[in-house]
Motif scaffolding. Structure first.
Motif, PDB file in Angstrom:
ATOM      1  N   MET A   1       0.826  -1.210   0.000  1.00 60.92           N
ATOM      2  CA  MET A   1       0.000   0.000   0.000  1.00 60.92           C
ATOM      3  C   MET A   1       0.864   1.265   0.000  1.00 60.92           C
ATOM      4  SD  MET A   1      -3.039   0.433  -0.359  1.00 60.92           S
ATOM      5  CE  MET A   1      -2.895   2.050  -1.038  1.00 60.92           C
TER       6      MET A   1
ATOM      7  N   PHE B   1       2.409   1.730  -3.360  1.00 63.81           N
ATOM      8  CA  PHE B   1       1.432   2.282  -4.308  1.00 63.81           C
ATOM      9  C   PHE B   1       1.297   3.793  -4.098  1.00 63.81           C
ATOM     10  CE2 PHE B   1      -3.024   3.690  -4.664  1.00 63.81           C
ATOM     11  CZ  PHE B   1      -3.197   3.560  -6.026  1.00 63.81           C
TER      12      PHE B   1
ATOM     13  N   MET C   1      -6.804   4.398   1.081  1.00 63.93           N
ATOM     14  CA  MET C   1      -6.075   4.055  -0.151  1.00 63.93           C
ATOM     15  C   MET C   1      -6.149   5.209  -1.141  1.00 63.93           C
ATOM     16  SD  MET C   1      -7.286   0.149  -0.677  1.00 63.93           S
ATOM     17  CE  MET C   1      -6.732  -1.159   0.393  1.00 63.93           C
TER      18      MET C   1
ATOM     19  N   SER D   1     -13.344   0.366  -7.078  1.00 59.59           N
ATOM     20  CA  SER D   1     -12.701  -0.950  -7.210  1.00 59.59           C
ATOM     21  C   SER D   1     -12.541  -1.606  -5.841  1.00 59.59           C
ATOM     22  CB  SER D   1     -11.318  -0.808  -7.859  1.00 59.59           C
ATOM     23  OG  SER D   1     -11.431  -0.214  -9.119  1.00 59.59           O
ATOM     24  N   GLY D   2     -13.081  -0.966  -4.825  1.00 58.82           N
ATOM     25  CA  GLY D   2     -13.010  -1.566  -3.490  1.00 58.82           C
ATOM     26  C   GLY D   2     -11.902  -0.994  -2.626  1.00 58.82           C
ATOM     27  N   GLY D   3     -11.299   0.088  -3.090  1.00 64.13           N
ATOM     28  CA  GLY D   3     -10.274   0.748  -2.281  1.00 64.13           C
ATOM     29  C   GLY D   3     -10.923   1.522  -1.141  1.00 64.13           C
ATOM     30  N   THR D   4     -10.215   1.615  -0.028  1.00 62.80           N
ATOM     31  CA  THR D   4     -10.749   2.387   1.092  1.00 62.80           C
ATOM     32  C   THR D   4     -10.407   3.867   0.886  1.00 62.80           C
ATOM     33  OG1 THR D   4      -8.708   2.124   2.315  1.00 62.80           O
ATOM     34  CG2 THR D   4     -10.411   0.459   2.683  1.00 62.80           C
TER      35      THR D   4
ATOM     36  N   GLU E   1       2.310   6.607  -6.862  1.00 63.07           N
ATOM     37  CA  GLU E   1       1.304   7.513  -7.413  1.00 63.07           C
ATOM     38  C   GLU E   1       1.603   8.968  -7.027  1.00 63.07           C
ATOM     39  OE1 GLU E   1      -1.064   6.953  -9.533  1.00 63.07           O
ATOM     40  OE2 GLU E   1      -0.670   4.815  -9.649  1.00 63.07           O
TER      41      GLU E   1
ATOM     42  N   ILE F   1     -10.405   4.072  -7.822  1.00 64.47           N
ATOM     43  CA  ILE F   1      -9.904   3.391  -6.618  1.00 64.47           C
ATOM     44  C   ILE F   1     -11.064   3.006  -5.703  1.00 64.47           C
ATOM     45  CG2 ILE F   1      -8.620   3.769  -4.464  1.00 64.47           C
ATOM     46  CD1 ILE F   1      -6.585   5.314  -6.064  1.00 64.47           C
TER      47      ILE F   1
END
Lengths: 284, 216
Positions: free
Chosen positions: A1, A4, A212, A206-209, A8, A203
């Protein structure tokens, strides 16, 4: 995480816009001012210590002072924590000094010795000047048989006021630029968030919190802080080294300032960005 | 299993959906048909939790919206794959990066990449992984969007008008791809105003009209 977020964040940092550049410059100015203030303070401290080592306090005994009073005064003042040395100068030695300094025997001129016995005190150099001078002077004044205590109190007070004045103005300048840089950091990250709403949406859907989604923008602030800290640290370090080698000033911090500025930059950048991300990244 | 029970949602202006109930099981291929404004996209947004229902209950596998905490929302979404009407591909990212981005919950970046490559191969886009969305044809963009929706191996694939801007041949390819997804055990729900294009796969058809749904 974290990988990532850092990746980014770096992508955003590379696409530095005008506002981003302004933020970076302001952060660099803030941190450089901060660094120079600390450097200046460290150098002034060293200078103070130098002053302390050079100046002396002289306490003159009354003509009627007896041996016991003189010994008591000497013992008392040598035990004082701020005193480095305390040397007794008898009336005869004072006359010899007068002779050596002015080229005439005072006894030939006046037929008697008017010069009083005295104690000459030098101070320990690891003390705070104003406190040390006043404390030692007061202790001397309280000793039996002492008539007068002489030291450069006025000069020290002026220097003390000057330090305080410089300190207050530096703090004000650092505070003001800090505020501006925080506002600009927040605005920059806000701009990055607004321009990357689709990215955030992908994000989150797509199920990111939310964490995230916030990570890359907090990382963006981290990069602003890191880069600014490095530049400001390099400038401050160069100035510091120049003063040390160019002017022969002895001072210690050096690399500590560089590390401190980088850490301060990261803290300012990451916290501002984290605030902006929390404020503007909403759930979809 | 996806189950909707008396789900209603109203926009401030008045439109929305009323008392929707439907059920999708693994391998189901269902169409939501209806004219523009019938509530198809609203229903998909309710399923993806972009909208919160005013009334009713949604169940997706072990999650139920009526008893679900906000923290479970991402877990719900990880069981969905969504193909948006406007695709929402990031134009400054390559096809591979677009797909890999959706594998956000995979902690290992290399594993995420491997999954993205696998799914891109499945939609026959292996040769375009380094291309950017504007460099792709409309059909390829649609495939890339489907690949992104599939990368998390969802239980349910939602597709909003996936063939509306495609010619007949390309459209057939996309429908075939979606059909393969349902054959592999995934439930597929497609919102479309062109149901005739899907006749070959014999879908379950839910007709939406004025915010209500009727099974045909």
């Amino acid at each position: 995480m974290i990988g990532f977020a850092l990746k980014e964040g770096w992508l955003s940092f590379r696409n530095l816009g005008l506002l981003g550049l302004l933020t970076l410059l302001t952060l660099i100015i803030t941190l450089t001012l901060f660094g120079l203030t600390i450097t200046g303070y460290a150098i002034l401290q060293e200078w103070n210590r130098g002053l302390l080592g050079r100046f002396e306090i002289e306490a003159f005994f009354k003509d009627a002072a007896d041996t016991t009073q003189i010994e008591t005064a000497l013992t008392t003042i040598r035990r004082h924590p701020y005193v480095k040395t305390a040397r007794f100068i008898s009336r005869n030695e004072a006359a010899k000094r007068f002779n050596a300094e002015f080229g005439m025997d005072i006894l030939d001129v006046l037929q008697y010795n008017p010069l009083p016995a005295s104690i000459v005190v030098t101070l320990a150099t690891d003390t705070y000047p104003q406190i040390a001078w006043q404390s030692v002077a007061n202790a001397l004044k309280d000793c039996p048989g002492i008539d007068e205590v002489i030291y450069e109190g006025e000069l020290l007070s002026q220097l003390q006021n000057l330090y305080q004045d410089i300190g207050q103005k530096s703090a004000l300048a650092v505070g003001t630029t800090l505020l501006i840089s925080i506002v600009l950091s927040v605005l920059t990250v806000m701009g990055a968030i607004k321009s990357r709403m689709e990215f955030i949406r992908v994000i989150l859907l797509s199920g990111g919190t939310r964490w995230m989604a916030r990570g890359p923008f907090t990382a963006l602030g981290f990069y602003y802080g890191l880069f600014s800290g490095l530049v400001a640290g390099a400038i401050t370090y160069a100035v510091f080294k120049f003063l040390i080698y160019g002017w022969g000033i002895q001072a210690k911090p050096g690399l500590l300032i560089l590390g401190g500025l980088i850490a301060a930059g990261i803290l300012i950048g990451a916290l501002s960005a984290s605030f902006a991300a929390g404020r503007w990244i909403k759930e979809v | 299993m996806l189950k909707l029970l008396n789900v209603s949602f109203h926009y401030p202006g008045g439109a929305g959906v009323n008392g929707i109930s439907l059920e999708l099981r693994p391998s189901d291929f269902a169409l939501l048909v209806g004219r523009t404004g019938a509530g198809k996209t609203t229903l998909l947004k309710l399923i993806s939790l972009e909208l919160t229902p005013d009334a009713g209950d949604l169940t997706l596998e072990k999650f139920r919206t009526s008893s679900m905490k906000d923290a479970h929302k991402p877990l719900w979404r990880r069981r969905l794959g969504i193909v948006h009407q406007n695709l929402q591909l990031l134009e400054d990212r390559s096809v591979l990066e677009n797909v890999r981005l959706a594998a956000i919950c995979e902690p290992n970046l290399n594993h995420a990449k491997a999954r993205a490559l696998k799914v891109l191969s499945r939609v026959h886009l292996s040769h375009k992984i380094h291309s950017y969305p504007p460099q792709l044809s409309t059909g390829e963009q649609q495939r890339a969007a489907i690949a992104r929706a599939l990368v998390n191996e969802p239980f349910l694939l939602l597709a909003d008008e996936p063939v509306s801007n495609l010619d007949a041949l390309t459209s057939a390819g996309i429908i075939d791809l979606l059909h393969h997804c349902s054959q592999s055990g995934m439930a597929v729900l497609v919102a479309t105003h062109q149901p005739e294009r899907f006749e070959s796969v014999k879908p379950i058809v839910y007709k939406m009209d004025d915010g209500r749904v009727f099974r045909q």
